[in-house]
Design a protein around this motif. Structure first.
Motif, PDB file in Angstrom:
ATOM      1  N   ASP A   1      73.710 -40.089  -1.849  1.00  0.00           N
ATOM      2  CA  ASP A   1      72.874 -39.578  -4.002  1.00  0.00           C
ATOM      3  C   ASP A   1      73.443 -37.717  -2.995  1.00  0.00           C
ATOM      4  O   ASP A   1      73.491 -37.558  -4.189  1.00  0.00           O
TER       5      ASP A   1
ATOM      6  N   ASN B   1      75.526 -35.659  -5.661  1.00  0.00           N
ATOM      7  CA  ASN B   1      74.695 -34.613  -6.241  1.00  0.00           C
ATOM      8  C   ASN B   1      75.714 -32.954  -6.735  1.00  0.00           C
ATOM      9  O   ASN B   1      76.037 -32.756  -7.359  1.00  0.00           O
TER      10      ASN B   1
ATOM     11  N   GLU C   1      78.560 -33.852  -8.380  1.00  0.00           N
ATOM     12  CA  GLU C   1      78.359 -33.879 -10.067  1.00  0.00           C
ATOM     13  C   GLU C   1      77.874 -32.171 -10.691  1.00  0.00           C
ATOM     14  O   GLU C   1      78.000 -31.219 -10.764  1.00  0.00           O
TER      15      GLU C   1
ATOM     16  N   SER D   1      70.820 -34.071  -9.522  1.00  0.00           N
ATOM     17  CA  SER D   1      71.748 -34.458  -9.606  1.00  0.00           C
ATOM     18  C   SER D   1      71.354 -34.731 -11.655  1.00  0.00           C
ATOM     19  O   SER D   1      70.523 -34.285 -12.381  1.00  0.00           O
TER      20      SER D   1
ATOM     21  N   THR E   1      72.638 -36.779 -13.894  1.00  0.00           N
ATOM     22  CA  THR E   1      71.877 -38.271 -14.892  1.00  0.00           C
ATOM     23  C   THR E   1      70.776 -37.653 -14.832  1.00  0.00           C
ATOM     24  O   THR E   1      69.900 -38.283 -15.141  1.00  0.00           O
ATOM     25  N   LYS E   2      70.063 -37.539 -13.519  1.00  0.00           N
ATOM     26  CA  LYS E   2      68.884 -37.637 -13.644  1.00  0.00           C
ATOM     27  C   LYS E   2      68.229 -36.637 -14.403  1.00  0.00           C
ATOM     28  O   LYS E   2      67.281 -36.819 -15.179  1.00  0.00           O
TER      29      LYS E   2
ATOM     30  N   SER F   1      78.445 -43.091 -10.950  1.00  0.00           N
ATOM     31  CA  SER F   1      78.329 -42.337  -9.789  1.00  0.00           C
ATOM     32  C   SER F   1      79.203 -43.134  -8.530  1.00  0.00           C
ATOM     33  O   SER F   1      78.526 -43.650  -7.707  1.00  0.00           O
TER      34      SER F   1
END
Lengths: 376, 713
Positions: free
Chosen positions: B159, B163, B166, B173, B175-176, B615
């Motif tokens: 993760d 991150n 990204e 993140s 996406t989050k 991801s």
């Protein structure tokens, strides 16, 4: 000596809804009460000074909203000033429809209504003709004005509900020109429709717009009242009589140097001097991204201090070193992009600011706090 | 940049603490609470400006308050650093007075050469490193993971790597973030959701709008009714005045009827009067008749006394006398006498005539000769005839007899006449008259008898009439015709005084009144109904205004919701744009850097880190693209570290910052730890590394490496 005295007012709008103030319970009703009080004051002045005529040039009540009780109350007030002749014409809010109160109510004997089918009323004892052009769309008002031929040996007054010298390019909208109006031989032209007092039409200084009797919106600051006038041997004198200042106030405040909510509240408290006031506060200036003021909280606190307050956030984010010195990742890129957009798109600043706040909250994995109105 | 030395006069638990750092790998070892965090804070606060917020986002006290020493006066210290360009600075900070003083390597005060602002003070680190405190913290420091869960697996690193790929920051993140924003947006609600604030508001709005529509319609209806009410009132007033008029007409009619009655009475009385008058007339006639009769009887009192037989006798006499007279007349003396006289006369006449002719003829003969003799002859004839015409002697004797007869007749006649006169009749002295009169007398005598009978009859008749009249009068309750006449006059006067007009075509006003009242009642009921409706309606004060205001309120809310949604959309949009920029712009640089870092220990096998869709992480390793999961934990840890450091270097391009590692490997097993240390050691050859730990084994491991500066607290 031939002398005629009068009061001229209009745009009273009894029973109108106050949508801008709807968020405060009971306030619209209070405002409608304010209208009644202003009108009562007017009537008291009529009783005291006893002008020959009271001209009300339209928008006296609201055809869509007014209650019979209200209109009856108005009529009763007219009964109290029996020695003054009240002249009414239709406005755009109280047009002369089939079921208009102008037609269905038994108005007192001293009340005269100049409707569509009437051109004028003559008062021989004053050697006076009063012409009336109520509101209508299409070319009706222009045509009615064209058809008028004043008798020059008489005193001539025109009451008109509409705009003067406005061109909005729509041929269906009647605005009359000051040139046309002044050419007819009137001694006084009493206009209503625009809620702001105007005395600057034309060149002969006979056209006057009375403005609304009571201020009805945030765009109506300043004094409101009516026009007191007289025509003595064909010569006109007028005077604006104020019934008080508008409760509405627009405030612009630059919060660039204000760091905290507390400071802002303190400053505002000094400006919000009228407890009965209705305030619209626009916040301007550039602020750092980390010193965002919680407007909703401030609004909540100041709501207790005055009758009504509404904030408009026009502050901008300072594109400053803080961004430059940020870590060059997503946050920096995001913030730069949005602040750049804010500089280009002033109209959407408020929304972009919120976008910035929510974006950062989302990026930093915090709860996105959205409050709508007073709820979560 | 390298940190050379710290000197803490007073900060947290440190008093007069000096720490020297070296290039390369530095380890600071101390137990928990030994002050590692305090030192980190000191370094940050020395290089960067003072915090000004009251509390940070997580609600922690700002360092300035937190590290103020409990005892002693001093709250200050200094830090010495050396930049990449070998410039050296000594920064002295007085945290109590919030003062910063900066000296260069020549111990000259160069504070003024750095930016300054009132709120933050001297901006040393900001100026030199072109970053703020937070950035320094996020880039120079590698900390223990933020999650409290003791994860020991790849996912966490994974993760972090994602991150970093990204956002360039291991905790952040894209996406989050976008997910959270989308969720927030959905939570506000839209046309397809249920139960959200958007839906609730729309519902309320629709409801109020419906109410408003209804209310408007109702108002229109009521205004129409208001107009109708006025109209009805007018009509009712008209009807009421009509009713008044009708009632007046009815009263007039009644009055007229009264008069009519009077007229009828009058007419009746007149009829009665006629009858009575006729009775009276009859009575009068009868009276006259009776009078005449009686007069006759009276007149003929003498006749009464004469017997009928006598009269008959006398009639016989007159009859005889009449025939005698007639006879006589046949031999009328007078006539004889006259005849004789006449004859005499005639003869005389002839005589004279003859004489005359004779004379004439003589005369004529004298003059005219021949005819004289003829004429004379004629004359003698005439004279002769006269003698023949003379009455005879018998005739004269007859006359005397006749005269005697006549005298007797006359005497008888006169006797009869006297008889008649004695009875009182008038008669002429001639036999016919006498006969007539005697017959009359006889008739009269008979009549007398009839007359008395008639008088009786008439009297009875009269009695009848009188009774009828009396009855009639008593029925009428009057005593006389005069009274009746007077009453009639009275009636006539009354009628005249009241302008009685006989009406031929009667209007049924009562019927009209009934009908009008029905209509009036209908209208009044209608008006009353409308009145009630209207009264109820007008009680609902301000309903429309209130509804309009409510609607405005909800519409405002909707606008607010829309704005919030738009803000969220903008946020998503700009995050995506920013992420794109980073991907294009920064990530390749980071990845390259990462490769460089890793290559120190892996001999160029790592070429590229590729972030695929969803991801997915792939690595180009040994010119092959492999999924990251295929690698061992240790390798992945190294990748993470390398990535992290690469990120730092890209973001702090102005200066090579030291790396401060704080308990980052707390939960690593020994293998992972070894690998990480390997990398760090390699890195420390180019950058200053300061490693904080409380673990003895870590300390041991590191101490085994060459040229490590160990600082024990």
């Amino acid at each position: 000596m031939n002398k005629i005295t009068f009061f001229h007012c209009g745009d009273i709008h009894f029973d109108v809804p106050f949508t801008t103030l709807s968020s405060k319970l009971g306030l619209p009703k209070k405002r409608r009460q304010d209208i009644m009080e202003a009108f009562s004051k007017l009537i008291d002045l009529v009783k005291k000074e006893q002008p020959d005529f009271l001209f009300i040039a339209g928008d006296l009540y609201e055809q869509e909203y007014s209650n019979l009780k209200t209109v009856n109350w108005i009529n009763e007030k007219f009964c109290e000033i029996e020695d003054t002749k009240v002249i009414l014409i239709a406005g755009n809010h109280d047009t002369e429809t089939k079921n208009s109160f102008y037609k269905t109510l038994n108005w007192n004997d001293n009340v005269y209504f100049i409707g569509k089918d009437k051109e004028k009323i003559t008062f021989d004892e004053y050697n006076l003709d009063i012409y009336g052009i109520g509101f209508s769309l299409g070319q009706g008002q222009k045509m009615k004005l064209n058809d008028i031929e004043c008798e020059t040996n008489k005193n001539n007054v025109l009451l008109f509900h509409g705009d003067v010298d406005i061109d909005i390019g729509n041929r269906d909208y009647n605005a009359l020109t000051s040139v046309a109006l002044e050419s007819k031989g009137f001694d006084y032209i009493g206009v209503s429709h625009n809620h702001k007092y105007r005395n600057d039409f034309g060149s002969r200084k006979i056209i006057y717009n009375a403005g609304s009797l009571e201020a009805l919106g945030f765009d109506e600051e300043g004094e409101h009242g009516f026009i007191k006038g007289s025509i003595t041997n064909k010569k006109l004198t007028t005077q604006f009589i104020s019934l008080g200042y508008s409760k509405y106030k627009n405030i612009e405040i630059d919060i660039e140097d204000i760091e905290t909510d507390v400071e802002l509240i303190k400053q505002l408290k000094e400006i919000l001097t009228n407890k009965q006031g209705l305030y619209r506060v626009v916040l301007k200036g550039k602020k750092d991204i980390d010193t965002i003021i919680d407007i909703k909280k401030i609004e909540k606190i100041l709501k207790e201090e005055v009758e009504f307050i509404r904030f408009k956030d026009k502050t901008q984010i300072k594109a400053n070193n803080n961004i430059e010195n940020m870590q060059g990742g997503l946050k920096k890129a995001f913030i730069s992009k949005i602040t750049k957009q804010m500089e280009e798109d002033e109209a959407n600043i408020a929304i972009l600011k919120q976008a910035l706040i929510y974006g950062l909250q989302a990026i930093e994995d915090e709860n996105i706090n959205i409050t709508i109105g007073d709820e979560q | 940049m390298k940190i050379k030395k710290l000197f803490i006069k007073g900060y947290g638990k440190f008093i007069n603490q000096e720490i020297e750092f070296k290039e390369g790998f530095n380890v600071i070892y101390g137990n928990n609470e030994a002050g590692k965090t305090t030192l980190q804070s000191f370094i940050k606060n020395s290089l960067f400006s003072f915090e000004s917020k009251n509390k940070d986002k997580e609600g922690r006290l700002p360092d300035l308050k937190k590290y103020k020493p409990w005892e002693g006066e001093e709250y200050s210290g200094s830090i010495e650093i050396q930049l990449d360009n070998n410039k050296q600075y000594r920064i002295e900070k007085n945290f109590k007075d919030k003062e910063t003083t900066i000296f260069n390597s020549n111990l000259e005060d160069v504070t003024s050469s750095f930016s300054y602002n009132k709120r933050e003070g001297v901006l040393f680190g900001e100026s030199l490193f072109k970053m703020n405190r937070n950035t320094f913290e996020n880039t120079a420091f590698i900390k223990q993971s933020n999650t409290k869960v003791f994860k020991n697996d790849k996912q966490e690193i994974f993760d972090k790597i994602i991150n970093l790929q990204e956002t360039g920051e291991e905790d952040l993140s894209v996406t989050k973030a976008i997910k959270a924003l989308s969720k927030a947006k959905t939570e506000l609600g839209n046309k397809t959701t249920k139960g959200r604030i958007y839906n609730a508001t729309i519902e309320k709005l629709e409801r109020e709008k419906l109410k408003l529509n209804k209310a408007n319609e109702n108002r229109e209806r009521m205004l129409e009714k208001q107009r109708k009410q006025k109209q009805l009132k007018g009509e009712i007033n008209e009807i009421l005045s009509d009713i008044t008029n009708i009632k007046k007409e009815i009263a007039k009619e009644e009055k007229n009827n009264e008069l009519e009655q009077i007229n009828i009475k009058r007419q009746r009385l007149m009829r009665k009067l006629e009858i009575l008058t006729s009775y009276d007339k009859n009575i009068n006639d009868i009276n006259e008749k009776i009078y005449n009769y009686e007069k006759q009887i009276k007149t003929n009192k003498q006749l009464e006394m004469v017997e009928g037989n006598t009269i008959v006798e006398k009639i016989k006499q007159v009859t005889l006398l009449k025939s005698d007279t007639e006879e006589l007349e046949q031999k009328d003396i007078n006539e004889y006498q006259i005849k004789i006289n006449k004859r005499n006369k005639n003869s005389l006449m002839y005589l004279y005539a003859g004489i005359g002719v004779g004379i004439l003829s003589i005369l004529l003969g004298i003059f005219i000769s021949k005819y004289v003799f003829i004429a004379t002859f004629i004359a003698f004839l005439i004279i002769g005839s006269s003698f023949f015409v003379r009455p005879k002697k018998e005739e004269i004797a007859n006359i005397q007899i006749m005269e005697q007869e006549k005298t007797e007749i006359t005497k008888k006649r006169k006797e009869l006449l006297q008889f008649i006169l004695d009875i009182g009749y008038i008669c002429n002295d001639n036999v016919l008259d006498i006969e007539k009169t005697l017959n009359r007398i006889y008739t009269d005598k008979n009549n007398m008898y009839t007359i008395s009978k008639d008088i009786e009859i008439e009297s009875n008749r009269k009695k009848d009439y009188v009774k009828l009249k009396k009855d009639e009068l008593s029925e009428l309750q009057y005593t006389s015709l005069l009274e009746v006449k007077e009453k009639i006059k009275e009636y006539e006067q009354q009628l005249k005084d009241n302008n009685y007009i006989k009406v031929s075509d009667k209007t049924d006003y009562n019927k009209i009144l009934e009908e009008t009242i029905v209509i009036k009642n209908q209208k009044q009921i209608e008006e009353a109904e409308i009145k009630t409706l209207l009264r109820e309606f007008w009680m609902n004060d301000e309903e429309l205004a209130n509804l309009t205001e409510e609607i405005a309120k909800y519409e405002e809310v909707l606008v607010e919701i829309e704005n919030e949604k738009t803000a969220l959309e903008y946020a998503i949009d700009f995050i995506e744009k920013a992420a794109k920029d980073i991907k294009l712009d920064i990530i390749p640089k980071i990845n390259k850097k990462m490769g460089d870092v890793l290559s120190k220990i892996t001999a160029n096998k790592y070429n590229n880190l590729i972030t695929g869709k969803d991801s997915q992480l792939n690595i180009e390793y040994d010119n092959l693209i492999r999924n990251i999961w295929q690698f061992s934990d240790g390798t992945i840890d190294q990748m993470y570290l390398a990535l992290r450091i690469a990120t730092t270097e890209i973001f702090s391009s102005y200066e090579k910052l030291p790396i401060l590692i704080d308990e980052a490997f707390a939960f690593y097993d020994s293998d992972r730890m070894n690998n990480s240390f390997k990398l760090l050691y390699e890195i420390s050859k180019e950058k200053q590394v300061i490693f904080f730990t409380c673990k003895k084994d870590e300390l041991q491991k590191i101490s085994e490496l060459k040229e490590v500066n160990v600082i024990k607290l």
